[in-house]
Scaffold this motif. Sequence first.
Motif, short mmCIF file in Angstrom:
data_model
loop_
_atom_site.label_atom_id
_atom_site.label_comp_id
_atom_site.label_asym_id
_atom_site.label_seq_id
_atom_site.Cartn_x
_atom_site.Cartn_y
_atom_site.Cartn_z
N PHE A 109 0.84 -1.20 0.00
CA PHE A 109 0.00 0.00 0.00
C PHE A 109 0.87 1.25 0.00
O PHE A 109 0.55 2.24 -0.66
CB PHE A 109 -0.94 0.02 1.20
CG PHE A 109 -1.92 -1.13 1.25
CD1 PHE A 109 -2.39 -1.73 0.09
CD2 PHE A 109 -2.36 -1.61 2.47
CE1 PHE A 109 -3.30 -2.80 0.15
CE2 PHE A 109 -3.26 -2.66 2.54
CZ PHE A 109 -3.73 -3.26 1.38
N GLY A 110 1.98 1.22 0.72
CA GLY A 110 2.90 2.36 0.75
C GLY A 110 3.49 2.66 -0.61
O GLY A 110 3.61 3.83 -1.01
N GLN A 111 3.85 1.61 -1.35
CA GLN A 111 4.39 1.84 -2.69
C GLN A 111 3.34 2.46 -3.61
O GLN A 111 3.65 3.40 -4.36
CB GLN A 111 4.90 0.52 -3.29
CG GLN A 111 6.22 0.07 -2.70
CD GLN A 111 6.81 -1.07 -3.50
OE1 GLN A 111 6.81 -1.06 -4.73
NE2 GLN A 111 7.33 -2.07 -2.79
N GLY A 153 -6.99 4.70 3.28
CA GLY A 153 -7.27 3.86 4.45
C GLY A 153 -6.35 2.68 4.69
O GLY A 153 -6.58 1.92 5.62
N TRP A 154 -5.34 2.44 3.86
CA TRP A 154 -4.35 1.38 4.07
C TRP A 154 -5.00 0.00 4.21
O TRP A 154 -4.66 -0.79 5.07
CB TRP A 154 -3.46 1.69 5.28
CG TRP A 154 -2.61 2.89 5.00
CD1 TRP A 154 -2.98 4.20 5.17
CD2 TRP A 154 -1.29 2.92 4.45
NE1 TRP A 154 -1.98 5.03 4.74
CE2 TRP A 154 -0.92 4.27 4.31
CE3 TRP A 154 -0.40 1.93 4.06
CZ2 TRP A 154 0.31 4.65 3.79
CZ3 TRP A 154 0.83 2.31 3.56
CH2 TRP A 154 1.18 3.66 3.43
N ASN A 155 -5.96 -0.28 3.31
CA ASN A 155 -6.57 -1.61 3.24
C ASN A 155 -6.97 -1.85 1.78
O ASN A 155 -6.87 -0.95 0.94
CB ASN A 155 -7.75 -1.74 4.20
CG ASN A 155 -8.84 -0.73 3.94
OD1 ASN A 155 -9.39 -0.66 2.84
ND2 ASN A 155 -9.18 0.07 4.95
N TRP A 156 -7.41 -3.08 1.48
CA TRP A 156 -7.72 -3.45 0.10
C TRP A 156 -8.84 -2.60 -0.48
O TRP A 156 -8.78 -2.18 -1.65
CB TRP A 156 -8.09 -4.93 0.00
CG TRP A 156 -6.92 -5.84 0.24
CD1 TRP A 156 -6.78 -6.72 1.28
CD2 TRP A 156 -5.73 -5.99 -0.56
NE1 TRP A 156 -5.57 -7.39 1.17
CE2 TRP A 156 -4.92 -6.97 0.04
CE3 TRP A 156 -5.29 -5.40 -1.74
CZ2 TRP A 156 -3.68 -7.35 -0.48
CZ3 TRP A 156 -4.06 -5.78 -2.27
CH2 TRP A 156 -3.28 -6.74 -1.64
N ASP A 157 -9.90 -2.34 0.30
CA ASP A 157 -11.01 -1.53 -0.21
C ASP A 157 -10.54 -0.12 -0.54
O ASP A 157 -10.94 0.44 -1.57
CB ASP A 157 -12.16 -1.48 0.80
CG ASP A 157 -12.90 -2.80 0.92
OD1 ASP A 157 -12.85 -3.61 -0.03
OD2 ASP A 157 -13.52 -3.02 1.98
N ALA A 158 -9.70 0.44 0.31
CA ALA A 158 -9.19 1.80 0.07
C ALA A 158 -8.30 1.83 -1.17
O ALA A 158 -8.35 2.78 -1.95
CB ALA A 158 -8.43 2.30 1.30
N LEU A 159 -7.48 0.79 -1.36
CA LEU A 159 -6.64 0.72 -2.56
C LEU A 159 -7.53 0.70 -3.80
O LEU A 159 -7.30 1.44 -4.76
CB LEU A 159 -5.73 -0.51 -2.52
CG LEU A 159 -4.85 -0.70 -3.75
CD1 LEU A 159 -3.81 0.41 -3.85
CD2 LEU A 159 -4.16 -2.07 -3.70
N SER A 160 -8.55 -0.14 -3.78
CA SER A 160 -9.47 -0.23 -4.90
C SER A 160 -10.13 1.12 -5.17
O SER A 160 -10.19 1.58 -6.32
CB SER A 160 -10.54 -1.30 -4.63
OG SER A 160 -11.43 -1.40 -5.70
N PHE A 175 -1.39 9.08 -3.33
CA PHE A 175 -2.70 8.94 -2.70
C PHE A 175 -2.90 10.04 -1.66
O PHE A 175 -1.96 10.46 -0.99
CB PHE A 175 -2.84 7.57 -2.02
CG PHE A 175 -3.03 6.41 -2.96
CD1 PHE A 175 -3.19 6.57 -4.33
CD2 PHE A 175 -3.08 5.13 -2.47
CE1 PHE A 175 -3.38 5.50 -5.18
CE2 PHE A 175 -3.27 4.03 -3.30
CZ PHE A 175 -3.42 4.22 -4.66
N PRO A 176 -4.14 10.46 -1.49
CA PRO A 176 -4.45 11.49 -0.49
C PRO A 176 -4.26 10.96 0.94
O PRO A 176 -4.23 9.74 1.17
CB PRO A 176 -5.91 11.83 -0.76
CG PRO A 176 -6.46 10.68 -1.53
CD PRO A 176 -5.32 10.03 -2.24
N ALA A 177 -4.17 11.88 1.88
CA ALA A 177 -3.93 11.52 3.28
C ALA A 177 -5.03 10.63 3.85
O ALA A 177 -4.78 9.87 4.79
CB ALA A 177 -3.80 12.79 4.12
N TYR A 178 -6.23 10.68 3.28
CA TYR A 178 -7.32 9.86 3.81
C TYR A 178 -7.27 8.41 3.34
O TYR A 178 -8.12 7.61 3.70
CB TYR A 178 -8.69 10.47 3.46
CG TYR A 178 -8.98 10.63 1.99
CD1 TYR A 178 -9.37 9.54 1.21
CD2 TYR A 178 -8.88 11.88 1.40
CE1 TYR A 178 -9.64 9.69 -0.14
CE2 TYR A 178 -9.14 12.03 0.04
CZ TYR A 178 -9.53 10.95 -0.72
OH TYR A 178 -9.80 11.10 -2.05
#
Length: 146
Positions: A45-47, A59-66, A54-57
Amino acid sequence: MWTTPGIIVLPRDQGIAAVEAVPPPGVVAVARIDGAAARSEDELFGQFSDALRFPAYFGWNWDALSDCLRDLNWLPADRYLVVVEEPMRLLGGDAEGRRTLLGILGRAAREWANPLGRPGNAGVPFRTILLAAEADVEALRTELRG
């Protein structure tokens, strides 16, 4: 070269013709992901977060990545390209995590290609290239068919 909508698997040592490598005119946003350095979800997720700003919001999870990959309004471009090196080493070799990521990338490609709601009703190319060891190419192609 073998493709599935939005995702291309290539041996990492295969040369790519200059005509194929040079995109058409316009703004191209490129994210380079190093699978060997993405041993955990947080590293992966960091990469993505760093490469695509990515914006500050986020969420550092799969749904947020999508969600972020299907939005990218903070990084306007005429086309998007994600290059994943060493894809078999992603997440410490976790096949289920890799399949989750490939599903997310495929969904992003499909949604970016859908012209509904886009200015001028034009889709935006969103492609992923998986640069794999020759011995891993067929396994990845099988996963993508799967």
